[in-house]
Enzyme design. Structure first.
Site, PDB file in Angstrom:
ATOM      1  N   GLY A   1       6.501 -16.681 -20.702  1.00 34.03           N
ATOM      2  CA  GLY A   1       6.535 -15.806 -21.823  1.00 34.03           C
ATOM      3  C   GLY A   1       7.690 -14.960 -21.857  1.00 34.03           C
ATOM      4  O   GLY A   1       7.944 -14.330 -22.765  1.00 34.03           O
TER       5      GLY A   1
ATOM      6  N   GLU B   1       7.505  -8.935 -17.575  1.00 26.85           N
ATOM      7  CA  GLU B   1       6.165  -9.528 -18.263  1.00 26.85           C
ATOM      8  C   GLU B   1       6.463  -9.467 -19.830  1.00 26.85           C
ATOM      9  O   GLU B   1       7.182  -8.548 -20.305  1.00 26.85           O
ATOM     10  CB  GLU B   1       5.016  -8.882 -17.810  1.00 26.85           C
ATOM     11  CG  GLU B   1       4.460  -9.473 -16.894  1.00 26.85           C
ATOM     12  CD  GLU B   1       3.743 -10.847 -17.510  1.00 26.85           C
ATOM     13  OE1 GLU B   1       4.076 -11.694 -18.368  1.00 26.85           O
ATOM     14  OE2 GLU B   1       2.965 -11.655 -16.646  1.00 26.85           O
ATOM     15  N   ASP B   2       5.932 -10.454 -20.503  1.00 23.83           N
ATOM     16  CA  ASP B   2       5.855 -10.455 -21.922  1.00 23.83           C
ATOM     17  C   ASP B   2       4.917  -9.498 -22.515  1.00 23.83           C
ATOM     18  O   ASP B   2       5.202  -8.708 -23.392  1.00 23.83           O
ATOM     19  CB  ASP B   2       5.675 -11.746 -22.428  1.00 23.83           C
ATOM     20  CG  ASP B   2       4.418 -12.553 -21.814  1.00 23.83           C
ATOM     21  OD1 ASP B   2       3.761 -11.939 -20.944  1.00 23.83           O
ATOM     22  OD2 ASP B   2       4.096 -13.699 -22.461  1.00 23.83           O
TER      23      ASP B   2
ATOM     24  N   ASP C   1      -2.086  -7.677 -21.263  1.00 21.89           N
ATOM     25  CA  ASP C   1      -3.474  -7.797 -21.990  1.00 21.89           C
ATOM     26  C   ASP C   1      -4.385  -7.183 -21.070  1.00 21.89           C
ATOM     27  O   ASP C   1      -4.792  -6.053 -21.353  1.00 21.89           O
ATOM     28  CB  ASP C   1      -3.685  -9.551 -22.417  1.00 21.89           C
ATOM     29  CG  ASP C   1      -4.871  -9.430 -23.197  1.00 21.89           C
ATOM     30  OD1 ASP C   1      -5.063  -8.701 -24.275  1.00 21.89           O
ATOM     31  OD2 ASP C   1      -5.339 -10.706 -23.253  1.00 21.89           O
TER      32      ASP C   1
ATOM     33  N   LYS D   1      -1.302  -4.080 -24.471  1.00 18.79           N
ATOM     34  CA  LYS D   1      -2.559  -3.994 -25.492  1.00 18.79           C
ATOM     35  C   LYS D   1      -3.318  -3.263 -24.536  1.00 18.79           C
ATOM     36  O   LYS D   1      -4.403  -3.370 -24.191  1.00 18.79           O
ATOM     37  CB  LYS D   1      -3.020  -5.314 -25.598  1.00 18.79           C
ATOM     38  CG  LYS D   1      -2.731  -5.794 -26.614  1.00 18.79           C
ATOM     39  CD  LYS D   1      -3.463  -7.317 -26.840  1.00 18.79           C
ATOM     40  CE  LYS D   1      -2.755  -8.620 -27.413  1.00 18.79           C
ATOM     41  NZ  LYS D   1      -3.595  -9.478 -27.581  1.00 18.79           N
TER      42      LYS D   1
ATOM     43  N   PHE E   1      -3.903 -10.997 -31.642  1.00 21.91           N
ATOM     44  CA  PHE E   1      -3.302 -12.022 -30.896  1.00 21.91           C
ATOM     45  C   PHE E   1      -1.838 -12.013 -31.644  1.00 21.91           C
ATOM     46  O   PHE E   1      -1.864 -12.153 -32.945  1.00 21.91           O
ATOM     47  CB  PHE E   1      -3.783 -13.480 -31.094  1.00 21.91           C
ATOM     48  CG  PHE E   1      -3.146 -14.561 -30.214  1.00 21.91           C
ATOM     49  CD1 PHE E   1      -3.485 -14.531 -28.852  1.00 21.91           C
ATOM     50  CD2 PHE E   1      -2.336 -15.378 -30.976  1.00 21.91           C
ATOM     51  CE1 PHE E   1      -2.731 -15.288 -28.094  1.00 21.91           C
ATOM     52  CE2 PHE E   1      -1.810 -16.267 -30.138  1.00 21.91           C
ATOM     53  CZ  PHE E   1      -2.081 -16.213 -28.619  1.00 21.91           C
ATOM     54  N   VAL E   2      -0.818 -11.993 -30.983  1.00 19.31           N
ATOM     55  CA  VAL E   2       0.440 -12.004 -31.473  1.00 19.31           C
ATOM     56  C   VAL E   2       1.432 -13.274 -30.890  1.00 19.31           C
ATOM     57  O   VAL E   2       1.060 -13.708 -29.759  1.00 19.31           O
ATOM     58  CB  VAL E   2       1.264 -10.947 -30.983  1.00 19.31           C
ATOM     59  CG1 VAL E   2       0.738  -9.532 -31.890  1.00 19.31           C
ATOM     60  CG2 VAL E   2       1.374 -10.464 -29.194  1.00 19.31           C
TER      61      VAL E   2
ATOM     62  N   ASP F   1       3.753 -17.459 -27.217  1.00 18.07           N
ATOM     63  CA  ASP F   1       3.271 -18.651 -27.742  1.00 18.07           C
ATOM     64  C   ASP F   1       1.826 -18.755 -28.020  1.00 18.07           C
ATOM     65  O   ASP F   1       0.994 -17.990 -27.748  1.00 18.07           O
ATOM     66  CB  ASP F   1       3.354 -19.957 -26.665  1.00 18.07           C
ATOM     67  CG  ASP F   1       2.144 -20.006 -25.751  1.00 18.07           C
ATOM     68  OD1 ASP F   1       2.177 -18.719 -25.111  1.00 18.07           O
ATOM     69  OD2 ASP F   1       1.767 -20.766 -25.523  1.00 18.07           O
TER      70      ASP F   1
ATOM     71  N   ARG G   1       7.274 -19.706 -29.730  1.00 24.98           N
ATOM     72  CA  ARG G   1       8.038 -18.841 -28.665  1.00 24.98           C
ATOM     73  C   ARG G   1       9.548 -18.492 -29.270  1.00 24.98           C
ATOM     74  O   ARG G   1      10.203 -17.537 -29.012  1.00 24.98           O
ATOM     75  CB  ARG G   1       8.337 -19.390 -27.476  1.00 24.98           C
ATOM     76  CG  ARG G   1       7.050 -19.800 -26.471  1.00 24.98           C
ATOM     77  CD  ARG G   1       7.406 -20.203 -25.139  1.00 24.98           C
ATOM     78  NE  ARG G   1       6.284 -20.738 -24.265  1.00 24.98           N
ATOM     79  CZ  ARG G   1       5.249 -20.237 -23.664  1.00 24.98           C
ATOM     80  NH1 ARG G   1       5.508 -18.808 -23.738  1.00 24.98           N
ATOM     81  NH2 ARG G   1       4.424 -20.703 -23.074  1.00 24.98           N
TER      82      ARG G   1
HETATM   83  P1  5GP Z   1      -3.623 -10.433 -18.663  1.00 23.16           P
HETATM   84  O1  5GP Z   1      -3.727 -10.991 -17.339  1.00 23.16           O
HETATM   85  O2  5GP Z   1      -2.943  -9.331 -18.754  1.00 23.16           O
HETATM   86  O3  5GP Z   1      -5.067 -10.430 -19.454  1.00 23.16           O
HETATM   87  O4  5GP Z   1      -2.845 -11.758 -19.415  1.00 23.16           O
HETATM   88  C1  5GP Z   1      -1.717 -11.538 -19.763  1.00 23.16           C
HETATM   89  C2  5GP Z   1      -1.386 -12.975 -20.269  1.00 23.16           C
HETATM   90  O5  5GP Z   1      -2.299 -13.380 -21.438  1.00 23.16           O
HETATM   91  C3  5GP Z   1       0.232 -13.101 -20.813  1.00 23.16           C
HETATM   92  O6  5GP Z   1       1.255 -13.093 -20.059  1.00 23.16           O
HETATM   93  C4  5GP Z   1       0.058 -13.976 -22.038  1.00 23.16           C
HETATM   94  O7  5GP Z   1       0.584 -15.096 -21.364  1.00 23.16           O
HETATM   95  C5  5GP Z   1      -1.298 -14.225 -22.500  1.00 23.16           C
HETATM   96  N1  5GP Z   1      -1.591 -13.151 -23.610  1.00 23.16           N
HETATM   97  C6  5GP Z   1      -2.229 -12.232 -23.756  1.00 23.16           C
HETATM   98  N2  5GP Z   1      -2.588 -11.470 -25.059  1.00 23.16           N
HETATM   99  C7  5GP Z   1      -1.588 -12.555 -25.768  1.00 23.16           C
HETATM  100  C8  5GP Z   1      -1.232 -12.445 -27.229  1.00 23.16           C
HETATM  101  O8  5GP Z   1      -1.677 -11.717 -27.827  1.00 23.16           O
HETATM  102  N3  5GP Z   1      -0.318 -13.454 -27.313  1.00 23.16           N
HETATM  103  C9  5GP Z   1       0.197 -14.510 -26.732  1.00 23.16           C
HETATM  104  N4  5GP Z   1       0.916 -15.281 -27.306  1.00 23.16           N
HETATM  105  N5  5GP Z   1      -0.331 -14.512 -25.341  1.00 23.16           N
HETATM  106  C10 5GP Z   1      -1.118 -13.168 -24.974  1.00 23.16           C
HETATM  107 MG    MG Z   2       2.588 -14.587 -19.311  1.00 25.78          MG
END
Ligand code: 5GP
Ligand code: MG
Length: 176
Positions: free
Chosen positions: A46, A100-101, A104, A132, A153-154, A160, A166
């Site tokens: 990402g 990081e992208d 969440d 977020k 969700f974005v 992606d 992407r």
């Molecule tokens: P976390 O472990 O912080 O819950 O999750 C992070 C990962 O979830 C990100 O690196 C991404 O791959 C995915 N993710 C979380 N929210 C989104 C979103 O709104 N859009 C997309 N495309 N991926 C997300």
């Molecule tokens: Mg990721």
């Protein structure tokens, strides 16, 4: 509106706004890391677009490397363990900036940060293109954050939906 798989997404953050914000983060990091030769570690897949744009805004001496994260069930009570695939750099005494992208829930990074710290970097900071805040469940904070987004969700700019989207140059949000 754009269609990705079965869902429709609407424009959310423009290419211009993204470029402006990423340049600001670059200036901030330039300022904070002058003389420290930071090592950026971009988490694939990402973050590759963010990493590519941000790294080209950096004017001080800096290095970059790319990793993938793999999670598996740990044997301890802490649950999931996250390890890096492709980490060849010696982090000892390095000033590391993890790219990081999106943060969440924070679950992935909260599992991975201890693993990084065990390699004894001189310092560790996190730069995330998106955060977020409403979704955050773990004790993880981005030291450099591009944009705070609502709990929707974005896609686009490296992020992606099931493998697609992407390559969209701006950020899109799910249209209900
Ligand atoms: P976390 O472990 O912080 O819950 O999750 C992070 C990962 O979830 C990100 O690196 C991404 O791959 C995915 N993710 C979380 N929210 C989104 C979103 O709104 N859009 C997309 N495309 N991926 C997300
Ligand atoms: Mg990721």
């Amino acid at each position: 509106m754009v269609q990705v798989h079965d869902k429709k997404f609407r424009p959310f953050i423009s290419r211009e706004a993204i470029q402006k914000r990423v340049a600001e983060l670059g200036r901030q990091i330039d300022h904070d890391y002058e003389g420290l030769r930071p090592l950026f570690i971009a988490v694939l897949n990402g973050s590759f677009v963010f990493a590519s744009d941000l790294f080209r805004c950096i004017t001080i001496e800096a290095e970059i490397s790319f990793i993938k994260l793999a999670s598996y069930k740990g044997t301890t009570s802490t649950g999931n363990v996250v390890t890096a695939i492709g980490m060849e750099e010696n982090l000892h005494q390095r000033h590391v900036i993890l790219l990081e992208d999106i943060i969440d829930t924070g679950k992935t990074l909260s599992a991975f940060v201890p693993e990084l710290l065990s390699r004894q970097p001189a310092s560790l900071r996190i730069a995330s293109f998106l955060t977020k805040p409403e979704a955050l469940k773990y004790d993880i904070k981005a030291d450099y954050a591009g944009f705070e987004v609502p709990n929707k969700f974005v896609v686009g700019y490296g992020l992606d939906y099931d493998g697609l989207g992407r390559n969209l140059p701006e950020l899109y949000e799910l249209a209900e």
